[in-house]
Design a protein around this motif. Structure first.
Motif, short mmCIF file in Angstrom:
data_model
loop_
_atom_site.label_atom_id
_atom_site.label_comp_id
_atom_site.label_asym_id
_atom_site.label_seq_id
_atom_site.Cartn_x
_atom_site.Cartn_y
_atom_site.Cartn_z
N PHE A 233 32.64 44.05 36.46
CA PHE A 233 32.28 42.64 36.28
C PHE A 233 33.20 41.97 35.26
N ASP A 234 33.43 42.62 34.14
CA ASP A 234 34.27 42.03 33.10
C ASP A 234 35.73 41.94 33.53
N THR A 235 36.19 42.89 34.33
CA THR A 235 37.58 42.86 34.80
C THR A 235 37.81 41.68 35.73
N LYS A 236 36.83 41.36 36.57
CA LYS A 236 36.96 40.21 37.47
C LYS A 236 37.10 38.90 36.71
N ALA A 237 36.59 38.86 35.49
CA ALA A 237 36.62 37.62 34.71
C ALA A 237 37.87 37.47 33.86
N GLN A 238 38.78 38.45 33.91
CA GLN A 238 40.00 38.37 33.11
C GLN A 238 40.93 37.29 33.65
N GLY A 239 41.78 36.74 32.78
CA GLY A 239 42.72 35.70 33.18
C GLY A 239 44.13 36.19 33.38
N TYR A 240 44.37 37.46 33.13
CA TYR A 240 45.70 38.04 33.33
C TYR A 240 45.52 39.50 33.71
N LEU A 241 45.92 39.83 34.93
CA LEU A 241 45.76 41.20 35.43
C LEU A 241 47.08 41.71 36.00
N GLN A 242 47.35 42.96 35.72
CA GLN A 242 48.43 43.69 36.40
C GLN A 242 47.76 44.63 37.39
N VAL A 243 48.30 44.70 38.61
CA VAL A 243 47.66 45.48 39.67
C VAL A 243 48.68 46.43 40.29
N ASP A 244 48.22 47.63 40.57
CA ASP A 244 49.07 48.63 41.24
C ASP A 244 48.15 49.61 41.96
N GLU A 245 48.73 50.50 42.75
CA GLU A 245 47.93 51.48 43.47
C GLU A 245 48.68 52.81 43.50
N THR A 246 47.90 53.89 43.61
CA THR A 246 48.50 55.23 43.62
C THR A 246 47.69 56.11 44.57
N TYR A 267 43.56 48.07 38.02
CA TYR A 267 43.63 46.72 37.45
C TYR A 267 43.70 46.84 35.93
N HIS A 268 44.74 46.28 35.35
CA HIS A 268 44.95 46.40 33.91
C HIS A 268 44.98 45.02 33.27
N SER A 269 44.21 44.86 32.22
CA SER A 269 44.22 43.62 31.45
C SER A 269 45.03 43.84 30.18
N PRO A 270 46.28 43.35 30.11
CA PRO A 270 47.11 43.60 28.92
C PRO A 270 46.54 42.98 27.64
N LEU A 271 45.81 41.87 27.76
CA LEU A 271 45.30 41.21 26.56
C LEU A 271 44.16 41.99 25.93
N ASP A 272 43.23 42.49 26.75
CA ASP A 272 42.09 43.24 26.23
C ASP A 272 42.33 44.75 26.21
N LYS A 273 43.46 45.19 26.80
CA LYS A 273 43.78 46.61 26.89
C LYS A 273 42.67 47.40 27.58
N THR A 274 42.23 46.87 28.73
CA THR A 274 41.24 47.57 29.53
C THR A 274 41.86 47.92 30.88
N GLY A 420 54.01 33.69 26.08
CA GLY A 420 54.41 34.85 25.31
C GLY A 420 53.47 36.04 25.47
N ASN A 421 52.28 35.82 26.02
CA ASN A 421 51.35 36.93 26.26
C ASN A 421 51.71 37.73 27.50
#
Length: 505
Positions: A233-246, A267-274, A420-421
């Motif tokens: 739920f919290d990841t869906k609300a992020q404003g900046y996500l990096q996405v990849d698959e493996t 799904y990675h949130s660089p700002l919150d480091k989650t 810059g973020n």
């Protein structure tokens, strides 16, 4: 022949000349096509040779003069070897201490051992000490935690009073939270398959069936489901996500004797480091829809087409990855070293700007100003150069593919200048995925699609532990002990980053 030509009319001659010209033109076209195919195949062969790190097999040819086993050394040689060993031991004993060793961690407990000279010291005075320290350890310590609950009964009343057991991770199970945490950290963080951990237990004369350990693992992971759902739920609300698959192999397959190729979507949130790992049997473009359908903000991905439809949405700014663009040009060094090197040098200059910002610990606003001042001119020059050169490259050549990769994503490659973020590449999410690749080499596959999703949960939290420098064993032990009793409104307190805050206080 000359007489026949003389008898032809002017129109017939023009037709003949035109026909010959067309034939020549077709021949030239065929030669160009063959030349392109030749260059393409040559580049493919060179790339395969470059990717080949070693021979597929090793050969061993025995020496016909080799002595057959068993064999023994001569008595004189054995005596000489003993003398050499004796000299070596004496040298090791007398060797001076190394004076440049690192300092030992200050937080560790200290066991002091006092050593006094031998003999009568009654007539002597102690004038000082010499202290020598060693770093020691003890193997994992297994013990039994026994809860003894006393029963009380009133003298003149009916009924018995007894204290309640503390919350247990596995009801009526013998595995405590510390043991479960050790097993999960061993498998998913240290890449120790369960059968190897069973061998560790056996060395301590603790015999636990494989099925029991597997059951413990499953039940412990199931306890984390409420916390994982909150993370989704919290990841869906992020404003900046990096996405990849493996990829991940799963034994649950419709095809007999084969493993299914599933995927972790990360799904990675660089700002919150989650970090959020989400398992799906498919790599189709529909998979990210539940996560990204209502997403708004910056979305950074590689060149996979599944993300394009999300990147085109009005509320999404799609960012590309300079690391992927750089890899394409790096592949072109064999095919076209001059132009590939030129592109790599320009990309290197972009990374120098970001490295400078990191070293100087600039704020996001200052990073944006620095990029606009120093990175933007580099990007503009590189864009003009690619626009000119792409016309003179073979589309199927590696340098042509590299230029096409960058050219078609040029706006997305430039978007990171906005804020810059934002990151210049997707390397942070690739680093989060790396433990999965290491794990695949050890435990090879997941037993079912459900097991793969349970693994996704623990991979998510261990990745967050790593980014926030949290000890995964301590966090997991704490979480398993408290997740069943915590108020649902406070469940975020069990996130690894919040556990770090509580331990730092």
């Amino acid at each position: 022949m000359e007489t026949a030509l003389e008898n032809l009319s002017k129109e017939d001659l023009l037709k003949m000349v035109s026909s010959m010209s067309k034939e020549n033109e077709l021949l030239h076209q065929e030669r160009d096509i063959l030349s392109q195919e030749r260059d393409y195949l040559k580049a493919q062969v060179e790339m395969l040779q470059r990717m080949q790190f070693g021979q597929k097999r090793e050969r061993f040819e025995g020496d016909p003069n080799q002595t057959f086993l068993p064999f023994h050394a001569e008595p004189a040689e054995a005596e000489q070897q003993l003398e050499l060993i004796k000299e070596k031991i004496e040298y090791v004993r007398q060797r001076p201490n190394h004076k440049g060793r690192a300092k030992l961690p200050a937080h560790l407990p200290v066991e002091e051992i006092e050593i006094h000279p031998e003999g009568d010291l009654s007539e002597m005075v102690c004038i000082g000490q010499e202290i020598t320290e060693e770093l020691e350890c003890e193997p994992a310590k297994f013990y039994i935690k026994r809860y003894i609950r006393y029963k009380y009964a009133a003298k003149n009343r009916d009924g018995v009073s007894i204290a309640e057991l503390p919350e247990r991770v596995i009801d009526k199970g013998i595995a405590g939270p510390s043991l479960l945490a050790m097993i999960l950290v061993g498998k998913y963080q240290d890449h120790l398959p369960l059968y190897r951990q069973k061998q560790i237990f056996a060395r301590e004369n603790i015999q636990i069936p494989s099925s029991t350990i597997e059951g413990w693992t499953r039940q412990a992971l199931e306890k984390l489901e409420p916390l994982y759902e909150q993370l989704v739920f919290d990841t869906k609300a992020q404003g900046y996500l990096q996405v990849d698959e493996t990829p991940i192999k799963v034994l649950d397959s419709d095809k007999k004797g084969a493993a299914h190729q599933g995927y972790y979507w990360v799904y990675h949130s660089p700002l919150d480091k989650t970090v959020l790992f989400d398992y799906n049997p498919s790599r189709g473009g529909h998979v990210p829809t539940p996560m990204l359908d209502n997403f708004k903000g910056y979305l950074q991905t590689d060149g996979y087409a599944a993300y394009e439809k999300f990147g085109k949405k009005k509320d999404i700014t799609h960012l590309a990855c300079w690391a992927h663009a750089r890899r394409e040009f790096e592949k072109g060094l064999q095919n076209d070293p001059e132009r590939a090197k030129k592109a790599l040098l320009m990309i290197q200059d972009l990374y120098k700007v970001d490295r400078k910002a990191k070293e100087e610990k600039l704020s996001p606003d200052m990073i944006r100003e620095l990029r606009l001042k120093e990175s933007l001119p580099i990007i503009n020059d590189m864009g003009k150069w690619i626009f000119r050169e792409i016309k003179n490259t073979l589309p199927k050549s590696q340098i042509g593919k590299a230029m096409a990769y960058a050219y078609t994503r040029w706006d997305m490659l430039s978007e990171y200048l906005r804020d810059g973020n934002l990151q210049i590449n997707n390397n942070l999410i690739e680093n989060a995925i790396r433990p999965v690749a290491l794990g695949r080499k050890n435990w090879l596959f997941a037993g079912s699609h459900e097991a793969a999703q349970r693994s996704a949960m623990i991979y998510s939290f261990f990745a967050i532990c790593k980014k926030h420098e949290v000890n995964p064993f301590l966090w997991l032990k704490h979480t398993l002990m408290n997740i069943a009793s915590i108020n649902h409104k406070n469940i975020k307190e069990l996130y690894p980053q919040n556990f770090k805050k509580s331990t730092d206080m």
